[in-house]
Design an enzyme around this catalytic site. Structure first.
Site, PDB file in Angstrom:
ATOM      1  N   HIS A 270       0.794  -0.689  -0.194  1.00  0.00           N
ATOM      2  CA  HIS A 270       0.057   0.105   0.007  1.00  0.00           C
ATOM      3  C   HIS A 270       0.910   1.143  -0.035  1.00  0.00           C
ATOM      4  O   HIS A 270       0.542   2.322   0.284  1.00  0.00           O
ATOM      5  CB  HIS A 270      -0.840  -0.025   1.060  1.00  0.00           C
ATOM      6  CG  HIS A 270      -1.446  -1.539   1.603  1.00  0.00           C
ATOM      7  ND1 HIS A 270      -2.233  -1.672   0.601  1.00  0.00           N
ATOM      8  CD2 HIS A 270      -1.871  -1.817   2.339  1.00  0.00           C
ATOM      9  CE1 HIS A 270      -2.992  -3.232   1.178  1.00  0.00           C
ATOM     10  NE2 HIS A 270      -2.550  -3.181   2.502  1.00  0.00           N
ATOM     11  N   ASP A 321      -5.205  -9.041  -0.075  1.00  0.00           N
ATOM     12  CA  ASP A 321      -5.689  -8.484   1.273  1.00  0.00           C
ATOM     13  C   ASP A 321      -6.451  -8.636   1.657  1.00  0.00           C
ATOM     14  O   ASP A 321      -6.589  -9.500   2.579  1.00  0.00           O
ATOM     15  CB  ASP A 321      -5.496  -6.614   1.144  1.00  0.00           C
ATOM     16  CG  ASP A 321      -5.132  -6.020   1.971  1.00  0.00           C
ATOM     17  OD1 ASP A 321      -4.788  -6.446   3.384  1.00  0.00           O
ATOM     18  OD2 ASP A 321      -4.705  -4.755   1.911  1.00  0.00           O
TER      19      ASP A 321
END
Length: 455
Positions: A270, A321
């Site tokens: 991220h 994720d």
């Protein structure tokens, strides 16, 4: 030994026809284009390199659909996180194993051949230790064994509740370790993997984030790397960037690059909120950008700075994720579409002219394999037999020549385009269905019924 005959295949040098591929001991032993099929061959239409899913929290798969109700005020990543912490408090080891097995099975059916399990759930509710500190890692191992997925296990160092060494609280107590207890946990996990797991299993490590560690402990954790992959959450949210800057005097990516030996064995998850300079420096460090487009959209994180990163020869991979949706083409599609929305342009995630689908798929396969420490990501002799087959005769693909097939897969295909999947030669998905689907789903449904009764 097993052999595959593919009507067409994508090798590093381009497309070939009538490929006969031999697998021995989980690796690709021979490639023979322009061959003929022989008795005993597994016949497929189109053979592609397998895709690594470089970032997963498998237990969160069971939360899918539970956090899409707006609370009073403005919903954000932080309100989602509060709900996740409450959910974590109810999970037992049996729940964790059953959820991981379903998640890994769905990944394989989607075309992911390996997974980086970013594992921070270590302890009992409230933080009490299990008799075996690797109990929950062993449950992840069992799920990987049942499904056959290639596993890079990433035990997480999570010491603090926020930037500035805030104390852990609530659901975070199940994650917490001092750096010394983490050293023991990592050693025991590596030993358990050597005893019980296939040879292609990798155990790396993952300092959770700058906000969940401190500089001194981060440096000690890095010393445990021993050449294995190292993953870290970085710059996911603007509030995180501000908190780290106020505490450490630098933005997260800026501080990390200036104070740690970031190289190609690192994966920065991220890396969403970066300046132009940070984007350039991260790309030049060799670190892989771990992008999770569906989750990043679901949580409202914001889009990655793709063109500048690729323009500086940056490498990327994709992960699912939170596992709110597990789909290989959709992750790649969301990555490109997020860039189109950000830049108000088309065909963005490619450095020069050419196929955007090929840039996304092949770039993601190679970057993901690097991030997971797997010798895969392309079809070549000596590499692991991480392979997927797709059916180019699907209505969404049948009009396309090989040069456009990956464009079709990324932008037009459904999940049913994947027919067969091998992970280190383990042929667990045939005709789109995992060999153990029925038993895995039945166990999961029993588990989720029990879990929902406890919520």
């Amino acid at each position: 030994m097993q052999t595959i005959f593919a009507r067409q295949a994508r090798l590093p040098g381009g497309w070939v026809q009538d490929l006969r591929l031999r697998i021995e001991n989980g690796a690709i032993a021979a490639l023979q284009p322009d061959s003929t099929s022989q008795d005993g061959d597994t016949r497929v239409d189109t053979l592609l390199p397998g895709m690594a899913n470089l970032h997963s929290h498998s237990f969160q798969r069971a939360m899918a659909g539970m956090t899409e109700h707006r609370a009073p005020g403005k919903d954000s990543f932080w309100t989602w996180r509060d709900l996740m912490y409450r959910f974590v408090e109810k999970l037992t080891p049996d729940h964790i194993e059953a959820i991981a097995a379903l998640t890994f099975m769905e990944m394989l059916e989607a075309g992911f051949t390996s997974v980086g399990e970013f594992h921070y759930l270590h302890h009992r509710p409230g933080g009490a230790r299990y008799a075996d500190p690797t109990e929950l890692s062993q449950r992840v191992f069992a799920a990987a064994m049942e499904t056959g997925i290639g596993l890079t296990h990433l035990p997480v160092l999570y010491s603090y509740g926020g930037a500035g060494q805030q104390p852990l609280s609530g659901g975070q107590l199940r994650f917490g370790n001092s750096v010394d207890s983490f050293v023991a946990l990592l050693e025991n996990t590596r030993a358990a993997a050597r005893r019980n797991m296939p040879a292609d299993t990798v155990v790396g490590l993952a300092p959770h984030s700058l906000r969940a560690t401190c500089p001194e402990e981060l440096i000690k954790a890095i010393s445990l790397q021993e050449g294995a992959p190292l993953h870290i959450h970085i710059a996911e949210q603007p509030a995180e960037v501000r908190a780290i800057q106020d505490w450490l005097g630098g933005r997260p990516v800026e501080w990390l690059l200036e104070n740690t030996p970031v190289d190609s064995s690192w994966c920065l998850i991220h890396a969403t909120h970066m300046t132009g300079k940070e984007t350039q420096q991260m790309a030049q460090s060799g670190a892989v950008a771990g992008l999770c487009p569906i989750t990043e959209a679901n949580l409202g994180d914001g889009p990655f700075n793709g063109p500048d990163f690729l323009g500086n020869d940056g490498r990327f991979g994709i992960g699912s994720d939170s596992n709110v949706r597990i789909s290989l083409p959709e992750e790649l599609r969301m990555l490109e579409y997020s860039q189109r929305l950000r830049h108000m342009a088309r065909n963005v995630m490619i450095h020069e002219a050419g196929s955007v689908g090929a840039s996304l798929f092949l770039g993601g396969a190679q970057g993901g394999a690097l991030a997971l420490g797997r010798d895969s990501g392309q079809i070549e002799v000596g590499g692991l037999a991480d392979l997927i087959a797709i059916d180019s005769d699907r209505p969404s693909l049948c009009a396309l020549p090989p040069s456009q097939l990956l464009d079709g897969f990324c932008f037009a295909a459904g999940d049913d385009a994947v027919t067969d999947v091998w992970s280190a030669g383990r042929h667990k998905v045939r005709q789109g269905r995992h060999a153990s689907r029925d038993s895995i789903v039945a166990t999961y449904k029993h588990c989720i019924s029990d879990l929902c009764a406890a919520l």
